[in-house]
Design an enzyme around this catalytic site. Structure first.
Site, short mmCIF file in Angstrom:
data_model
loop_
_atom_site.label_atom_id
_atom_site.label_comp_id
_atom_site.label_asym_id
_atom_site.label_seq_id
_atom_site.Cartn_x
_atom_site.Cartn_y
_atom_site.Cartn_z
N LYS A 96 -0.79 -12.85 0.67
CA LYS A 96 -2.18 -12.49 0.95
C LYS A 96 -3.09 -13.22 -0.04
CE LYS A 96 -1.06 -9.31 4.12
NZ LYS A 96 0.21 -8.75 3.83
N LEU A 101 12.96 -2.48 4.50
CA LEU A 101 13.09 -3.52 3.46
C LEU A 101 13.14 -4.91 4.09
CD1 LEU A 101 15.53 -1.83 0.90
CD2 LEU A 101 13.03 -1.75 0.99
N ASP A 133 11.95 2.92 5.04
CA ASP A 133 11.53 1.51 5.03
C ASP A 133 12.73 0.63 5.38
OD1 ASP A 133 8.98 -0.07 3.32
OD2 ASP A 133 10.72 -1.21 3.98
N TYR A 137 -1.79 -10.13 15.10
CA TYR A 137 -1.63 -8.97 14.20
C TYR A 137 -2.63 -7.88 14.57
CZ TYR A 137 -2.70 -6.10 10.10
OH TYR A 137 -2.98 -5.03 9.26
N ALA A 190 -4.27 -7.41 17.28
CA ALA A 190 -4.02 -6.87 18.62
C ALA A 190 -2.85 -5.89 18.59
CB ALA A 190 -3.73 -8.01 19.60
N SER A 191 -1.84 -6.17 17.77
CA SER A 191 -0.70 -5.25 17.69
C SER A 191 -1.12 -3.94 17.03
CB SER A 191 0.48 -5.90 16.95
OG SER A 191 0.21 -6.04 15.57
N LYS A 192 -1.98 -4.01 16.03
CA LYS A 192 -2.44 -2.78 15.37
C LYS A 192 -3.36 -2.00 16.32
CE LYS A 192 -1.84 -1.56 11.64
NZ LYS A 192 -0.76 -0.74 11.01
N VAL A 228 -7.65 -22.99 0.27
CA VAL A 228 -8.74 -22.22 0.90
C VAL A 228 -8.89 -22.71 2.33
CG1 VAL A 228 -11.24 -21.85 0.87
CG2 VAL A 228 -9.94 -21.80 -1.28
N ILE A 232 0.84 -1.21 0.00
CA ILE A 232 0.00 0.00 0.00
C ILE A 232 0.87 1.25 0.00
CG2 ILE A 232 -1.93 1.18 1.13
CD1 ILE A 232 -2.63 -1.51 2.47
N THR A 283 -6.43 -0.80 10.49
CA THR A 283 -7.19 -1.85 9.78
C THR A 283 -8.54 -2.12 10.44
OG1 THR A 283 -7.18 -4.25 9.47
CG2 THR A 283 -5.69 -3.42 11.11
N ASP A 284 -9.48 -2.64 9.64
CA ASP A 284 -10.78 -3.05 10.20
C ASP A 284 -10.62 -4.19 11.20
OD1 ASP A 284 -10.15 -5.06 8.33
OD2 ASP A 284 -12.07 -4.95 7.26
N GLU A 285 -9.47 -4.90 11.13
CA GLU A 285 -9.32 -6.08 11.98
C GLU A 285 -9.25 -5.74 13.46
OE1 GLU A 285 -6.75 -9.10 10.38
OE2 GLU A 285 -6.93 -8.26 8.38
P1 NAD Z 1 3.30 -4.82 3.50
O1 NAD Z 1 3.63 -5.99 4.38
O2 NAD Z 1 3.16 -5.04 2.03
O3 NAD Z 1 4.41 -3.68 3.69
C1 NAD Z 1 4.94 -3.34 4.93
C2 NAD Z 1 6.16 -2.47 4.68
O4 NAD Z 1 6.67 -2.04 5.96
C3 NAD Z 1 7.31 -3.19 3.96
O5 NAD Z 1 7.84 -2.38 2.95
C4 NAD Z 1 8.33 -3.43 5.06
O6 NAD Z 1 9.67 -3.48 4.58
C5 NAD Z 1 8.09 -2.23 5.96
N1 NAD Z 1 8.51 -2.47 7.35
C6 NAD Z 1 8.22 -3.54 8.13
N2 NAD Z 1 8.80 -3.39 9.34
C7 NAD Z 1 9.45 -2.20 9.34
C8 NAD Z 1 10.22 -1.49 10.30
N3 NAD Z 1 10.43 -1.99 11.53
N4 NAD Z 1 10.71 -0.28 9.96
C9 NAD Z 1 10.51 0.24 8.72
N5 NAD Z 1 9.81 -0.41 7.76
C10 NAD Z 1 9.28 -1.61 8.08
O7 NAD Z 1 1.99 -4.20 4.14
P2 NAD Z 1 0.73 -3.50 3.43
O8 NAD Z 1 -0.26 -4.53 3.07
O9 NAD Z 1 1.22 -2.54 2.42
O10 NAD Z 1 0.13 -2.70 4.67
C11 NAD Z 1 0.61 -1.39 4.99
C12 NAD Z 1 -0.12 -0.87 6.20
O11 NAD Z 1 -1.53 -0.85 5.95
C13 NAD Z 1 0.06 -1.73 7.46
O12 NAD Z 1 0.20 -0.86 8.55
C14 NAD Z 1 -1.22 -2.53 7.54
O13 NAD Z 1 -1.52 -2.84 8.88
C15 NAD Z 1 -2.22 -1.55 6.97
N6 NAD Z 1 -3.40 -2.15 6.33
C16 NAD Z 1 -3.26 -3.13 5.39
C17 NAD Z 1 -4.39 -3.66 4.79
C18 NAD Z 1 -4.27 -4.72 3.70
O14 NAD Z 1 -5.29 -5.21 3.21
N7 NAD Z 1 -3.08 -5.07 3.25
C19 NAD Z 1 -5.66 -3.22 5.16
C20 NAD Z 1 -5.77 -2.21 6.13
C21 NAD Z 1 -4.63 -1.69 6.71
P1 TYD Z 2 -5.52 -12.41 4.05
O1 TYD Z 2 -5.25 -11.97 2.66
O2 TYD Z 2 -4.44 -13.06 4.83
O3 TYD Z 2 -6.12 -11.15 4.81
P2 TYD Z 2 -6.79 -11.06 6.30
O4 TYD Z 2 -6.51 -12.29 7.04
O5 TYD Z 2 -6.04 -9.90 6.84
O6 TYD Z 2 -8.24 -10.81 6.08
O7 TYD Z 2 -6.74 -13.42 4.02
C1 TYD Z 2 -8.01 -13.07 3.50
C2 TYD Z 2 -8.95 -14.22 3.75
O8 TYD Z 2 -8.53 -15.33 2.96
C3 TYD Z 2 -8.96 -14.68 5.18
O9 TYD Z 2 -10.28 -15.07 5.53
C4 TYD Z 2 -8.05 -15.90 5.18
C5 TYD Z 2 -8.25 -16.47 3.80
N1 TYD Z 2 -7.08 -17.18 3.22
C6 TYD Z 2 -7.23 -18.47 2.69
O10 TYD Z 2 -8.34 -19.06 2.69
N2 TYD Z 2 -6.13 -19.10 2.17
C7 TYD Z 2 -4.90 -18.51 2.16
O11 TYD Z 2 -3.91 -19.15 1.70
C8 TYD Z 2 -4.77 -17.18 2.69
C9 TYD Z 2 -3.44 -16.48 2.71
C10 TYD Z 2 -5.89 -16.55 3.20
#
Ligand code: NAD
Ligand code: TYD
Length: 366
Positions: free
Chosen positions: A190, A36, A34, A151, A153-155, A207, A13, A125-127
Site C-alpha cells: 500500500k 494467512l 485467518d 476490488y 466492486a467485490s466489496k 508515484v 487492520i 470501504t469508501d471505494e
Molecule cells: P490485509 O490485506 O492487510 O489483511 C487481510 C487479511 O485477511 C489477511 O490476514 C489475510 O490472510 C486474510 N484473508 C484473506 N483471504 C482470506 C480468506 N479467504 N479467509 C480467511 N482469511 C483471509 O487487509 P487490511 O488492509 O487489513 O483490510 C482489512 C479489511 O478492511 C478489508 O476487508 C478491507 O476491504 C477493509 N478496508 C481496508 C482499508 C485500508 O485502507 N486498508 C480501508 C477500508 C476498509
Molecule cells: P493504495 O495504498 O493502493 O490504496 P487505494 O488504492 O485503496 O486508495 O493507494 C493509495 C493511492 O496511492 C492511490 O491513489 C494509488 C497511489 N499509489 C501510487 O501512486 N504508487 C504506488 O506504488 C501505490 C501502491 C499506490
C-alpha cells in the site's frame, strides 16, 4: 462477557483491532480466523498470542466445514475483516477477490445465521462509492454505490449480500465503510508503507501518474475504535462511515514521508498510472458522529510521524515481509513501470485522463 470472532485478524487492520479488543475489553474472548495469505502475518500479534482470552484458527472464510469445530462456542459478534484488499492486485487478477470477498462473505453470512451469531459486522470501504470530482461534497452514508475497480466492486457486492441477509433472514448486521488507513503493520504494497520502506533504503518511490489523486487518510486506531463502537452500539441494518477529514494528494503524502525521513525528492519517480484510477475519495461520517459519538482523534501530523517511527523501529518486521513472495509481486508490478522514463505527470498519453473523476470533469461517481 462478549465472545468475538474476528476474520482476517492477522492482517493490518484486523491485528490492530484484536489488540484494541484485548486491551480495552478485558473480560471478552477473541477468536481470530485467518487463512494467512500473503498479507496475513501472525507476527503482527506477537504481543497478543499469550493472552488466555485469545485463540487463533487457521481457515478460509469460504470453507466453514473445515473450521467450524475449531471455533468452538458460537460468537456473539462476528467482525469480518478478511478480504483480498489491494486494488492493483485486483486489476491484475480479479478472481481471488470474487472468491474471498464475495463468495467468502456469503458463506460466512450463512454460517453466522446457522450458528445464531448475534451481530455480523461487515468491514467495508469508501471505494464502494466510486470517485469524486474536485468540487463534489464528501461521500455520506446514503451515497449510492458506484465501484470502479474489481476490488471495490467485490466489496460493494459483499455489502449488498450483507444487506440482503438482513432483509431476507433478519440477520442483525452493521456495515462500516472507512477511508484509507495508515499505521503499524500495514503490508508494504500500500502507498504509505511502500514509500516509507523504499525511501529508508534510498529506493525509488513509484508515484502513479501525476500524483494528484486525493485520499482521506485515517489512522488505523481511529478506524478500529469506530468498528468497535459500531459493533457494540450500531443500529441493525445501518451503514457507518469513518473518515478523518484529512484529504491529501498522493504527492503531498510522499513529500511528507520524505521530509520525516530526511530524504531527497529525487527519489520520486512518476510512473505509468493505475488503470481506472479513482481520482478522489472523501468521507462524511454524520451517522457515526451522531449515533455512535465517534470522531477521529489522531491528526495526520501525529499519526504519520508515529507511523514513520514505527517502520524505522521495526525494520526486521518489514524486511522479512518484503523478502518473501512480495518481492516477486513487486518485480512483476513495478519492473516495467520503473524502467520507463520518469515524466512530470506519469504516462503522457494514458492513465491520468483515463482515470475516474479525472480532470476532464466527467461524472464517475454516480
Ligand atoms: P490485509 O490485506 O492487510 O489483511 C487481510 C487479511 O485477511 C489477511 O490476514 C489475510 O490472510 C486474510 N484473508 C484473506 N483471504 C482470506 C480468506 N479467504 N479467509 C480467511 N482469511 C483471509 O487487509 P487490511 O488492509 O487489513 O483490510 C482489512 C479489511 O478492511 C478489508 O476487508 C478491507 O476491504 C477493509 N478496508 C481496508 C482499508 C485500508 O485502507 N486498508 C480501508 C477500508 C476498509
Ligand atoms: P493504495 O495504498 O493502493 O490504496 P487505494 O488504492 O485503496 O486508495 O493507494 C493509495 C493511492 O496511492 C492511490 O491513489 C494509488 C497511489 N499509489 C501510487 O501512486 N504508487 C504506488 O506504488 C501505490 C501502491 C499506490
Amino acid at each position: 462477557m462478549t465472545r468475538w470472532l474476528v476474520t482476517g485478524g492477522a492482517g493490518f487492520i484486523g491485528s490492530n483491532f484484536i489488540r484494541l479488543l484485548v486491551n480495552e475489553r478485558p473480560a471478552d474472548e477473541i477468536v481470530n480466523l485467518d487463512l494467512l495469505t500473503y498479507a496475513g502475518n501472525l507476527e503482527n500479534l506477537v504481543d497478543v498470542h499469550e493472552s488466555p482470552r485469545y485463540a487463533f484458527v487457521k481457515g478460509d472464510v469460504s470453507t466453514p466445514a473445515e473450521w467450524d469445530d475449531a471455533v468452538g462456542a458460537t460468537p456473539d459478534v462476528l467482525v469480518h475483516f478478511a478480504a483480498e484488499s489491494h486494488v492493483d492486485r485486483s486489476i491484475d487478477d480479479a478472481t481471488p477477490f470474487l472468491r474471498t470477498n464475495v463468495i467468502g462473505t456469503q458463506t460466512l453470512l450463512d454460517w453466522a445465521r446457522r450458528r445464531g451469531v448475534r451481530t455480523f459486522v461487515q468491514v467495508s470501504t469508501d471505494e464502494v462509492y466510486g470517485s469524486l470530482r474536485p468540487d463534489d461534497p464528501p461521500f455520506v452514508e446514503t451515497s449510492p454505490i458506484a465501484p470502479n475497480s474489481p476490488y471495490a466492486a467485490s466489496k460493494a457486492s459483499a455489502d449488498l449480500l450483507v444487506r440482503a441477509a438482513a432483509e431476507t433472514h433478519g440477520l442483525r448486521t452493521v456495515i462500516t465503510r472507512c477511508s484509507n488507513n495508515y499505521g503499524p503493520y500495514q503490508f508494504p504494497e500500500k502507498l504509505l508503507p511502500l514509500m516509507i520502506t523504499n525511501a529508508m533504503r534510498d529506493g525509488e518511490l513509484p508515484v502513479y501518474g501525476d500524483g494528484q489523486q486525493v485520499r482521506d487518510w485515517i489512522h488505523v486506531d481511529d478506524h478500529c475504535r469506530g468498528v468497535l463502537v459500531a459493533a457494540e452500539r450500531g443500529r441493525p441494518g445501518q451503514v457507518y462511515n469513518f473518515g478523518a477529514s484529512s484529504e491529501q494528494t498522493n504527492m503531498s503524502m510522499v513529500e511528507r514521508v520524505l521530509a520525516l525521513l530526511d530524504k531527497p525528492r529525487t527519489l520520486i519517480r512518476h510512473v505509468e498510472d493505475r488503470k481506472g484510477h479513482d481520482r478522489r475519495y472523501a468521507m462524511g461520517y454524520d451517522f457515526s458522529r451522531a449515533e455512535l459519538g465517534w470522531e477521529p482523534r489522531v491528526t495526520l501530523e501525529q499519526g504519520l510521524a508515529a507511523t514513520v517511527a514505527w517502520y524505522r523501529e521495526n525494520e526486521e518486521w518489514w524486511t522479512r515481509v518484503k523478502s518473501g513472495a512480495y518481492r516477486e509481486y513487486y518485480d512483476r508490478m513495478y519492473a516495467e513501470r520503473l524502467r520507463a522514463p520518469s515524466t512530470a505527470n506519469g504516462s503522457a498519453d494514458e492513465g491520468v485522463t483515463g482515470a475516474h473523476g479525472a480532470r476532464d470533469g466527467d461524472s464517475d461517481s454516480q
